[in-house]
Design an enzyme around this catalytic site. Structure first.
Site, PDB file in Angstrom:
ATOM      1  N   HIS A   1      43.467  44.536  38.625  1.00 53.69           N
ATOM      2  CA  HIS A   1      43.426  44.978  37.417  1.00 53.69           C
ATOM      3  C   HIS A   1      42.148  45.120  36.961  1.00 53.69           C
ATOM      4  CE1 HIS A   1      47.448  43.019  37.128  1.00 53.69           C
ATOM      5  NE2 HIS A   1      47.046  42.134  37.857  1.00 53.69           N
TER       6      HIS A   1
ATOM      7  N   ARG B   1      46.592  30.281  43.898  1.00 48.99           N
ATOM      8  CA  ARG B   1      46.427  31.403  42.988  1.00 48.99           C
ATOM      9  C   ARG B   1      45.130  32.296  43.468  1.00 48.99           C
ATOM     10  NH1 ARG B   1      49.813  33.037  39.501  1.00 48.99           N
ATOM     11  NH2 ARG B   1      49.018  34.770  38.023  1.00 48.99           N
TER      12      ARG B   1
ATOM     13  N   CYS C   1      49.782  45.407  41.279  1.00 47.68           N
ATOM     14  CA  CYS C   1      50.221  43.897  41.101  1.00 47.68           C
ATOM     15  C   CYS C   1      51.733  44.042  41.284  1.00 47.68           C
ATOM     16  CB  CYS C   1      49.623  43.387  39.986  1.00 47.68           C
ATOM     17  SG  CYS C   1      49.524  41.587  40.206  1.00 47.68           S
TER      18      CYS C   1
END
Length: 246
Positions: A198, A135, A101
Site C-alpha cells: 500500500h 500479521r 493486497c
C-alpha cells in the site's frame, strides 16, 4: 506569448475495481497517479469505477484494484466471480493490471481465512493465500529486475505462496512480503502486477505506473510515445521511504 496545448495522443481508460469496498490504505491513489501520468505523457485519461452490480465498461485499457478487510472481500466475492471469465480473458490477452493486497489474493486461486472459510479467487494468478495469526506489517523495500527498487507498506495476515505459473514481483530486502518464509513479494503474470504494498504504491514507484501506461498505449495504438512527467516528488518520497525503519 503562451504556447498552445499539444493535441492528445489518444484516450486511455483506467478502471478501478470495487473502490467502495476495496480501497483501504489509500489504494485509490494508484488510479489518481495513473490519471496524472497519462496526461503528462500526452494522452487523455478517463477514470472509471466498477462496483458490485455495475455494468462492466467496454474498451478498458488499464485495470487497478486495491485492498480491503476480509469483510470487503466477502461483499465482492460473488460479483467478482461473475466477472472472472472477462477479467481472465483480458489478462491472458496482455491487458495491464495492478492488483493490491485483497484483490491480489482474489486474483489467485483462493483465500482460506484463519477461521477455515474459503473465499474463491478467479485464477488469474497461480497463487494461494492462507489466513494466519501472524500479521506482517511495516515498511518494505524489494529488488526487482524490471522496476528497480520498489517501496511500500504492508499490513496483512493472509500469507501467499506462488505456484509455478506465477513469478514473484521482487525479492524483499526490508520487510516480509508475500509470507514470513520465502523472501518474495508480489506476483507477475504477463502484464499483471500484484503486490501487498500500500502507501499508495504508485506515487513512490512511477516506473510501475509508466509500465502499465506503456503497455496500454502499445496495445491500443501500436506504440507508446513518452512525455516528460515530473518525478521530483516521487524522488523525494522514495528518498524518505528508504530512510524509514521497518
Amino acid at each position: 506569448m503562451t504556447s498552445e496545448a499539444q493535441p492528445s495522443k489518444g484516450t486511455l481508460r483506467v478502471l478501478q475495481l470495487y473502490p467502495k469496498d476495496m480501497n483501504i490504505y489509500g489504494d485509490w491513489g494508484n488510479a489518481l497517479v495513473l490519471k496524472r501520468r497519462i496526461a503528462w505523457h500526452g494522452y487523455t485519461p478517463e477514470l472509471l469505477e466498477y462496483n458490485v452490480g455495475d455494468p462492466f465498461p467496454d474498451d478498458v485499457d488499464i485495470i487497478v484494484g486495491g485492498g480491503g478487510q476480509d469483510s470487503g472481500q466477502l461483499v465482492i466475492q460473488d460479483d467478482l466471480q461473475t466477472r472472472a471469465e472477462q477479467l481472465r480473458k483480458l489478462a491472458d490477452d496482455g491487458a495491464p493490471m495492478l492488483a493490491i493486497c485483497g484483490l491480489y489474493q482474489l486474483f489467485g486461486k483462493f483465500f482460506k481465512t484463519s477461521s477455515g472459510s474459503v473465499i474463491p479467487g478467479i485464477g488469474i494468478l497461480d497463487v494461494e493465500t492462507y489466513g494466519t495469526d501472524e500479521r506482517l506489517i511495516g515498511n518494505v523495500i524489494m529488488q526487482t529486475t524490471e522496476f528497480g527498487d520498489v517501496m511500500g507498506y504492508e499490513n496483512h495476515s493472509g500469507q501467499t505462496t506462488l505456484g509455478p505459473g506465477a513469478q514473484p514481483l521482487g525479492t524483499v530486502t526490508k520487510g516480509a512480503g508475500n509470507n514470513s518464509k520465502d523472501g518474495h513479494e508480489g506476483a507477475r503474470y504477463k502484464n499483471v502486477v500484484a503486490s501487498y504494498l500500500h502507501g499508495s504504491l504508485l506515487p513512490k514507484n512511477p516506473a510501475i505506473a509508466d509500465f502499465l501506461i506503456r503497455i496500454a498505449a502499445e496495445r491500443k495504438f501500436g506504440s507508446f510515445v513518452p512525455g516528460t512527467p515530473d518525478d521530483d516528488y516521487a524522488r523525494l518520497a522514495r528518498e524518505h521511504a528508504a530512510r524509514r525503519p521497518r
